[in-house]
Design a protein around this motif. Structure first.
Motif, mmCIF file in Angstrom:
data_model
loop_
_atom_site.group_PDB
_atom_site.id
_atom_site.type_symbol
_atom_site.label_atom_id
_atom_site.label_comp_id
_atom_site.label_asym_id
_atom_site.label_seq_id
_atom_site.Cartn_x
_atom_site.Cartn_y
_atom_site.Cartn_z
ATOM 1 N N ASP A 174 0.769 3.788 1.688
ATOM 2 C CA ASP A 174 1.071 4.278 3.031
ATOM 3 C C ASP A 174 2.389 3.727 3.566
ATOM 4 O O ASP A 174 2.956 4.269 4.516
ATOM 5 N N SER A 208 -4.674 -3.768 3.741
ATOM 6 C CA SER A 208 -5.266 -2.431 3.828
ATOM 7 C C SER A 208 -6.774 -2.540 3.737
ATOM 8 O O SER A 208 -7.316 -3.424 3.061
ATOM 9 N N ASP A 250 -1.755 -3.893 -0.295
ATOM 10 C CA ASP A 250 -2.828 -3.096 -0.879
ATOM 11 C C ASP A 250 -3.968 -4.025 -1.305
ATOM 12 O O ASP A 250 -3.819 -4.816 -2.241
ATOM 13 N N HIS A 282 0.839 -1.194 0.000
ATOM 14 C CA HIS A 282 0.000 0.000 0.000
ATOM 15 C C HIS A 282 0.877 1.247 0.000
ATOM 16 O O HIS A 282 1.953 1.263 0.617
#
Length: 241
Positions: free
Chosen positions: A165, A238, A192, A163
């Motif tokens: 992030d 996620s 992700d 992901h």
């Protein structure tokens, strides 16, 4: 569905050691005209690929870096022989593992984080569980011992990404010309959910090819069948939006 990273189980006590490389490979890139990097990634491998019919076979034997245009020419030459959708980045390994092996191996083995080897009997039992995407490829490993195991290499297709992030914000990480992904594997990892593949119970990540990921179905089958040699580390997923 939960997901896990597959790694060597160092606590299992196996002594197996592999000194090998794949028979062929694409060259690396020498000084990309855009990012200026000289690089290759040998962790991505397609052991089912047979290049013996390629006229310019010598171009795929020696590990080296070439100008970007030459790498692209050789990449397109072998693409028809590769699995559909194969990611053929600079340095991609092709063909069987060739070399030496010794010691005791578990049912599965990960001598390097980006290789996943499996004994023939273990693969047959996993395939009987109807796990998806398990393709075992013969190796050319030489053993100097009695009762040597038959080790196959699982061909791991690239799918799924970490992901955003997990990665530094507001930074272009991939070169628009050669495709180089300029970030090291983060310590904190989050898969992700929007990139999860269908039809595969084990795969390698698209953006970090040294990471092998499997589904909960794969873990459950290994534990139920008593297959050992690797450990499974939970990989958080996620939330979907």
């Amino acid at each position: 569905m939960r997901y896990f990273i597959v790694e060597e189980d160092k606590s299992a006590g196996y002594t197996g050691d592999v000194d090998a490389s794949h028979k062929w490979g694409l060259p690396g890139v020498d000084s990309c005209p855009t990012c200026k990097a000289t690089w290759s990634d040998t962790s991505r491998a397609y052991p089912s690929v047979d290049l013996s019919s390629v006229a310019s076979l010598a171009d795929f034997v020696e590990a080296r870096a070439e100008p970007l245009e030459e790498y692209e020419r050789l990449r397109e030459l072998v693409r028809p022989l590769c699995p559909p959708g194969a990611q053929l980045e600079p340095g991609t390994s092709l063909g069987p593992l060739v070399g030496r092996a010794q010691g005791r191996f578990g049912s599965l083995a990960a001598p390097y984080p980006w290789w996943l080897l499996v004994q023939r009997e273990a693969l047959d039992r996993l395939q009987a569980e109807r796990l998806r995407g398990l393709k075992g490829c013969p190796t050319q490993l030489r053993f100097r011992q009695r009762n040597a195991p038959e080790l196959l290499e699982l061909e791991l297709l690239s799918a799924g990404r970490l992901h955003p992030d997990c990665l530094p914000p507001k930074r272009e990480l991939r070169c628009t010309r050669c495709g180089r992904f300029g970030h090291t594997l983060p310590k904190s990892r989050l898969l992700d959910a929007t990139t999860i593949p269908s039809g595969m119970d084990v795969f390698r990540l698209e953006d970090f090819s040294t990471v092998i990921v499997c589904t909960e179905r794969f873990v459950d089958a290994c534990r139920r069948l008593g297959l050992d040699g690797v450990a499974f580390l939970p990989l958080p997923l996620s939330p979907t939006r």
